[in-house]
Design a protein around this motif. Structure first.
Motif, PDB file in Angstrom:
ATOM      1  N   PRO A 620       0.824  -1.218   0.000  1.00 42.47           N
ATOM      2  CA  PRO A 620       0.000   0.000   0.000  1.00 42.47           C
ATOM      3  C   PRO A 620       0.856   1.265   0.000  1.00 42.47           C
ATOM      4  O   PRO A 620       1.749   1.424   0.832  1.00 42.47           O
ATOM      5  CB  PRO A 620      -0.794  -0.138   1.304  1.00 42.47           C
ATOM      6  CG  PRO A 620      -0.875  -1.605   1.546  1.00 42.47           C
ATOM      7  CD  PRO A 620       0.429  -2.156   1.061  1.00 42.47           C
ATOM      8  N   LYS A 621       0.633   2.118  -1.012  1.00 39.85           N
ATOM      9  CA  LYS A 621       1.300   3.416  -1.175  1.00 39.85           C
ATOM     10  C   LYS A 621       2.747   3.314  -1.662  1.00 39.85           C
ATOM     11  O   LYS A 621       3.425   4.326  -1.787  1.00 39.85           O
ATOM     12  CB  LYS A 621       1.271   4.228   0.137  1.00 39.85           C
ATOM     13  CG  LYS A 621      -0.121   4.515   0.671  1.00 39.85           C
ATOM     14  CD  LYS A 621      -0.060   5.369   1.927  1.00 39.85           C
ATOM     15  CE  LYS A 621      -1.468   5.615   2.475  1.00 39.85           C
ATOM     16  NZ  LYS A 621      -1.425   6.459   3.704  1.00 39.85           N
ATOM     17  N   GLU A 645       0.745  13.975  -2.086  1.00 40.86           N
ATOM     18  CA  GLU A 645      -0.506  13.519  -2.678  1.00 40.86           C
ATOM     19  C   GLU A 645      -0.201  12.328  -3.584  1.00 40.86           C
ATOM     20  O   GLU A 645       0.661  12.413  -4.458  1.00 40.86           O
ATOM     21  CB  GLU A 645      -1.179  14.640  -3.476  1.00 40.86           C
ATOM     22  CG  GLU A 645      -1.614  15.812  -2.606  1.00 40.86           C
ATOM     23  CD  GLU A 645      -2.293  16.911  -3.418  1.00 40.86           C
ATOM     24  OE1 GLU A 645      -2.626  16.644  -4.599  1.00 40.86           O
ATOM     25  OE2 GLU A 645      -2.468  18.016  -2.891  1.00 40.86           O
ATOM     26  N   LYS A 648      -1.993   7.802  -9.093  1.00 42.30           N
ATOM     27  CA  LYS A 648      -2.646   6.539  -9.408  1.00 42.30           C
ATOM     28  C   LYS A 648      -1.964   5.835 -10.578  1.00 42.30           C
ATOM     29  O   LYS A 648      -1.752   6.434 -11.628  1.00 42.30           O
ATOM     30  CB  LYS A 648      -4.122   6.778  -9.725  1.00 42.30           C
ATOM     31  CG  LYS A 648      -4.947   7.195  -8.509  1.00 42.30           C
ATOM     32  CD  LYS A 648      -6.431   7.271  -8.844  1.00 42.30           C
ATOM     33  CE  LYS A 648      -7.254   7.597  -7.597  1.00 42.30           C
ATOM     34  NZ  LYS A 648      -8.706   7.664  -7.907  1.00 42.30           N
ATOM     35  N   SER A 650      -3.419   2.977 -11.644  1.00 46.82           N
ATOM     36  CA  SER A 650      -4.589   2.385 -12.281  1.00 46.82           C
ATOM     37  C   SER A 650      -5.807   3.044 -11.648  1.00 46.82           C
ATOM     38  O   SER A 650      -5.679   3.927 -10.790  1.00 46.82           O
ATOM     39  CB  SER A 650      -4.620   0.870 -12.067  1.00 46.82           C
ATOM     40  OG  SER A 650      -5.099   0.549 -10.778  1.00 46.82           O
ATOM     41  N   GLN A 651      -6.999   2.606 -12.062  1.00 46.20           N
ATOM     42  CA  GLN A 651      -8.222   3.172 -11.492  1.00 46.20           C
ATOM     43  C   GLN A 651      -8.490   2.646 -10.081  1.00 46.20           C
ATOM     44  O   GLN A 651      -9.298   3.206  -9.343  1.00 46.20           O
ATOM     45  CB  GLN A 651      -9.410   2.838 -12.400  1.00 46.20           C
ATOM     46  CG  GLN A 651      -9.333   3.466 -13.781  1.00 46.20           C
ATOM     47  CD  GLN A 651      -9.169   4.979 -13.724  1.00 46.20           C
ATOM     48  OE1 GLN A 651      -9.918   5.678 -13.032  1.00 46.20           O
ATOM     49  NE2 GLN A 651      -8.177   5.496 -14.432  1.00 46.20           N
ATOM     50  N   SER A 652      -7.792   1.568  -9.722  1.00 50.55           N
ATOM     51  CA  SER A 652      -8.005   0.962  -8.409  1.00 50.55           C
ATOM     52  C   SER A 652      -7.342   1.792  -7.304  1.00 50.55           C
ATOM     53  O   SER A 652      -6.222   2.292  -7.465  1.00 50.55           O
ATOM     54  CB  SER A 652      -7.427  -0.454  -8.386  1.00 50.55           C
ATOM     55  OG  SER A 652      -7.484  -1.000  -7.085  1.00 50.55           O
ATOM     56  N   LYS A 653      -8.039   1.905  -6.184  1.00 47.62           N
ATOM     57  CA  LYS A 653      -7.517   2.648  -5.039  1.00 47.62           C
ATOM     58  C   LYS A 653      -6.224   2.036  -4.510  1.00 47.62           C
ATOM     59  O   LYS A 653      -5.330   2.736  -4.034  1.00 47.62           O
ATOM     60  CB  LYS A 653      -8.587   2.652  -3.923  1.00 47.62           C
ATOM     61  CG  LYS A 653      -8.181   3.366  -2.642  1.00 47.62           C
ATOM     62  CD  LYS A 653      -8.104   4.877  -2.825  1.00 47.62           C
ATOM     63  CE  LYS A 653      -7.801   5.572  -1.494  1.00 47.62           C
ATOM     64  NZ  LYS A 653      -7.582   7.028  -1.686  1.00 47.62           N
ATOM     65  N   ARG A 654      -6.085   0.697  -4.629  1.00 49.40           N
ATOM     66  CA  ARG A 654      -4.902   0.016  -4.091  1.00 49.40           C
ATOM     67  C   ARG A 654      -3.650   0.291  -4.909  1.00 49.40           C
ATOM     68  O   ARG A 654      -2.552  -0.072  -4.495  1.00 49.40           O
ATOM     69  CB  ARG A 654      -5.143  -1.484  -3.960  1.00 49.40           C
ATOM     70  CG  ARG A 654      -5.342  -2.237  -5.242  1.00 49.40           C
ATOM     71  CD  ARG A 654      -5.855  -3.638  -4.988  1.00 49.40           C
ATOM     72  NE  ARG A 654      -6.063  -4.406  -6.201  1.00 49.40           N
ATOM     73  CZ  ARG A 654      -5.168  -5.200  -6.745  1.00 49.40           C
ATOM     74  NH1 ARG A 654      -3.988  -5.349  -6.171  1.00 49.40           N
ATOM     75  NH2 ARG A 654      -5.422  -5.869  -7.852  1.00 49.40           N
ATOM     76  N   HIS A 655      -3.806   0.901  -6.075  1.00 51.93           N
ATOM     77  CA  HIS A 655      -2.646   1.244  -6.896  1.00 51.93           C
ATOM     78  C   HIS A 655      -2.289   2.729  -6.809  1.00 51.93           C
ATOM     79  O   HIS A 655      -1.597   3.261  -7.679  1.00 51.93           O
ATOM     80  CB  HIS A 655      -2.894   0.849  -8.356  1.00 51.93           C
ATOM     81  CG  HIS A 655      -2.910  -0.629  -8.568  1.00 51.93           C
ATOM     82  ND1 HIS A 655      -3.760  -1.258  -9.460  1.00 51.93           N
ATOM     83  CD2 HIS A 655      -2.196  -1.625  -7.984  1.00 51.93           C
ATOM     84  CE1 HIS A 655      -3.550  -2.565  -9.418  1.00 51.93           C
ATOM     85  NE2 HIS A 655      -2.614  -2.814  -8.525  1.00 51.93           N
ATOM     86  N   GLU A 656      -2.763   3.380  -5.748  1.00 49.38           N
ATOM     87  CA  GLU A 656      -2.376   4.777  -5.507  1.00 49.38           C
ATOM     88  C   GLU A 656      -1.087   4.790  -4.697  1.00 49.38           C
ATOM     89  O   GLU A 656      -0.982   4.134  -3.660  1.00 49.38           O
ATOM     90  CB  GLU A 656      -3.481   5.510  -4.748  1.00 49.38           C
ATOM     91  CG  GLU A 656      -3.206   7.005  -4.584  1.00 49.38           C
ATOM     92  CD  GLU A 656      -4.421   7.753  -4.045  1.00 49.38           C
ATOM     93  OE1 GLU A 656      -5.543   7.464  -4.509  1.00 49.38           O
ATOM     94  OE2 GLU A 656      -4.232   8.600  -3.146  1.00 49.38           O
ATOM     95  N   ASN A 658       2.367   6.816  -2.979  1.00 50.30           N
ATOM     96  CA  ASN A 658       3.018   8.021  -2.431  1.00 50.30           C
ATOM     97  C   ASN A 658       4.538   7.898  -2.404  1.00 50.30           C
ATOM     98  O   ASN A 658       5.240   8.916  -2.378  1.00 50.30           O
ATOM     99  CB  ASN A 658       2.525   8.286  -1.009  1.00 50.30           C
ATOM    100  CG  ASN A 658       1.050   8.613  -0.953  1.00 50.30           C
ATOM    101  OD1 ASN A 658       0.212   7.721  -0.994  1.00 50.30           O
ATOM    102  ND2 ASN A 658       0.718   9.897  -0.865  1.00 50.30           N
TER     103      ASN A 658
END
Length: 709
Positions: A620-621, A645, A648, A650-656, A658
């Motif tokens: 994650p991150k 900030e 991304k 991908s569109q998935s939250k898990r691929h955001e 930092n």
């Protein structure tokens, strides 16, 4: 003169060797000291003399060898005498005691067991005490009754699991010929006082079952590993014997449906039909399914079969498991394993039987795990990190022995990329100033030697009163014991001490002579012809030092720690970036400016993500962008971009993401230490948040430093 397990194995190794075998090779293969090697060779020579054969030849600089005639006649002698004198090791005795008790339903008296393993009553009693404690792991019990003797009680399935395990303790690894040579001893044919009723099997029976196993290879279009081939032969004999005693196995109804769908079931049907003629008993359906389990768990050397779409459901699951393991292994090791399709096909060949061994609890003993952890710890730990995919598929933990078998396969494939793991040596630190000082010295030594493992730190008193099996010692104070090389240094190494250590240790571990055409032994022989040598050992050390001396400055090939790569100039803190492509470009900028990589490498990282997706997001991150070394890496490097900030991938939250760590690897190995420390650091969620919200590079450096030891 009799031969024990180890000296027998050494003799077999010499018989099968193409040329002379060095002392070092025997020491490493059998994990024994130089003194023990010579002791065993002396024992072998005694046996050879008794059998009117030429002794082992010792040639300076080459090692040990047998003349051709002797090598040919040893198997002949074994067959001729039928009873090759052989002393069981303590482990073998315990294994055979278990098998004698598990191979029959009625009890055995102590005297019978003592005769079978050919030791005294007291020794047999001690062996049985150890066996009683150990065998409970299989949920069975060793029971003793004064009037009837010893017997094993428990469920049939559990007893057979114990049989499989103890067979792995007693069967030799030196080949079928060596196995046959031991059969008379196992049967005690030379002892007419022992009744036939105590024998586990007959020689002709063994050969018949061995033929059946060989024929099953053709039916399955595979080639078993030698150790499994022998093990399966003996397993089937034991299962046949149990069946003749009325001891049948029971298979769960749900399992029956799954097992009958496999090609191994068809092979098991043929095996059972042939075994029924050998043991004169009909093999019921559950027994056939039980044999199917063992075929599914077989270790395979090679397979001509091709994966078919109509394979059973479990095989399809394992295909996906293998793909995920390879993906994660590449991700965590930051390497690209060539010919991935072929790798996955071969890995499936090893993962599939491993899956069934664990599922059906068919445990065997193997030294692979300890050897892998000792020799190739990085590859072992990486494999351990991706094994959770297999554990999820089975619903059980994977033991270290199975992990090691798969690590061997990954390690072999890594060498295809040009990585050859170095032989490792062990060192001990002796320090009179406490733990703090010894840890400081340990950190310096790890940075200096890439192929040396520091096994621990002890006080001067501990060192002088205990035995330690290490290659050399580094001490902060003079010590009196000199049975291993001791190098006395300051707690904080000076440059001169570092250079001196490199010279001495390189000479000691044999990585000294850069020109491999130069033979130190050969040079000493020439000197011996023309001069009198008063101190041969001292001369040899000096010659090795001379050839290992660097031409100019000392060049140390190490696996750098995390803090050595992620220094201040390679770390950036930014509020945000436009998109993931800009994140890659910005993150790689320090490496580009410092000459670690080229523009081609940056574009290659972007192209790889476009092709494979956001595989670089490892937590994650957190993402670790990288590409192949040949796509523009000039020197090893690592850079860190911290984004307030997230960006991304991908569109998935898990691929955001930092935190971007751009890695420029020069091969498949040098970066692994730093990468392992990085993984440890990010495994703690608080560290990720700490770095994301860091207001200064100094704060980030403090966290990195804490995980770089």
């Amino acid at each position: 003169m009799s031969l024990d397990q180890r000296s027998t194995a050494i003799l077999s190794h010499l018989v099968n060797a193409e040329s002379y075998v060095s002392v070092k090779e025997i020491m490493e293969k059998f994990k024994i000291s130089r003194r023990t090697v010579y002791y065993d060779i002396e024992k072998i020579n005694g046996w050879l003399e008794e059998n009117k054969l030429q002794p082992v030849d010792k040639v300076r600089g080459l090692g040990f060898g047998l003349d051709q005639e002797t090598a040919k006649r040893i198997p002949e002698k074994i067959e001729l005498f039928k009873t090759w004198q052989y002393d069981y090791s303590a482990k073998e005795r315990k294994g055979w005691l278990a098998l004698y008790l598990l191979g029959r339903d009625s009890p055995l008296f102590l005297e019978d067991l003592a005769k079978k393993v050919r030791v005294s009553r007291n020794t047999t009693i001690e062996d049985l005490k150890l066996l009683k404690e150990e065998i409970e792991r299989f949920h069975v019990k060793l029971q003793f009754e004064r009037k009837s003797g010893y017997r094993v009680i428990g469920e049939e399935d559990d007893k057979r699991k114990a049989i499989v395990y103890y067979l792995s303790n007693v069967l030799p690894n030196e080949g079928w010929q060596t196995l046959l040579s031991k059969i008379p001893t196992m049967l005690n044919l030379a002892d007419s006082n022992i009744e036939d009723r105590l024998n586990l099997f007959e020689l002709e029976e063994l050969k018949a079952v061995q033929t059946i196993v060989a024929e099953s290879e053709k039916d399955l279009n595979i080639h078993y590993t030698d150790d499994f081939f022998y093990s399966l032969t003996f397993r089937l004999i034991f299962f046949g014997k149990r069946l003749t005693q009325g001891k049948e196995i029971r298979i769960d109804e749900v399992e029956k449906e799954v097992l009958t769908e496999t090609k191994e079931y068809k092979a098991a049907c043929k095996i059972a039909q042939k075994l029924s003629y050998v043991f004169h008993v009909n093999f019921p359906h559950d027994e056939i399914l039980y044999i199917t389990k063992h075929l599914l768990s077989s270790r395979v050397q090679s397979s001509q079969g091709v994966f078919q779409e109509n394979e059973n459901t479990e095989t399809h699951v394992l295909v996906e498991v293998v793909s995920k393991m390879v993906t994660d292994f590449q991700k965590y090791a930051c390497v690209f394993l060539k010919e991935r399709d072929l790798l996955e096909k071969n890995l499936l060949l090893h993962v599939k039987p491993s899956y069934y061994r664990i599922k059906y609890e068919l445990e065997v003993e193997n030294r692979v795990a300890e050897l892998m952890k000792e020799k190739y710890p990085d590859v072992f730990l990486l494999t351990k990190k991706v094994i959770h995919h297999l554990e999820q598929a089975i619903g059980k933990k994977v033991n270290e022995n199975e992990i090691a078998l798969l690590a061997m396969h990954f390690g072999g494939w890594m060498r295809r990329t040009g990585v050859t793991p170095a032989n490792r040596k062990q060192a001990l630190i002796v320090c009179a100033s406490g733990v703090g000082t010894s840890k400081l010295l340990e950190h310096q030594l790890e940075g200096l030697f890439s192929t040396v493992d520091i096994v621990g730190s002890v006080s001067l008193r501990e060192f002088e009163t205990n035995e330690y099996q290490v290659d050399f010692v580094v001490s902060t104070t003079p010590v009196s014991r000199k049975d291993v090389p001791v190098f006395v240094v300051s707690p904080i190494l000076t440059e001169a001490e570092k250079e001196s250590l490199l010279l001495n240790v390189n000479a000691l571990v044999g990585t000294d002579v850069k020109d491999k055409s130069i033979s130190v032994e050969g040079l000493l022989e020439i000197i011996k012809k023309h001069a009198t040598i008063t101190d041969k050992e001292g001369l040899e050390k000096e010659v090795r030092k001379y050839f290992s001396k660097p031409n100019s400055k000392v060049v140390v090939s190490t696996k750098p720690s995390l803090h050595q790569l992620l220094t201040k100039e390679y770390i950036q803190i930014k509020k945000d970036v436009k998109d993931w492509k800009e994140a890659i470009r910005v993150g790689a900028m320090p490496l580009l400016e410092k000459g670690n990589i080229t523009e081609e490498y940056v574009q290659s990282m972007i192209n790889t993500i476009l092709q494979l997706g956001p595989y670089i997001v490892v937590a994650p991150k957190v993402a670790i962008p990288h590409a192949k070394p040949e796509n523009g890496v000039k020197k090893l490097g690592m850079s860190l971009l911290c984004l307030e900030e997230g960006v991304k991938f991908s569109q998935s939250k898990r691929h955001e993401v930092n935190l971007l760590i751009v890695l420029a690897a020069i091969d498949g190995e040098t970066h692994l230490k730093a990468l392992s420390q990085l993984t440890t650091m990010f495994s703690e969620p608080t560290n990720v948040n700490k770095l994301v919200h860091a207001q200064s590079i100094e704060t980030i450096l403090q966290t990195i430093e804490a995980y770089s030891t």
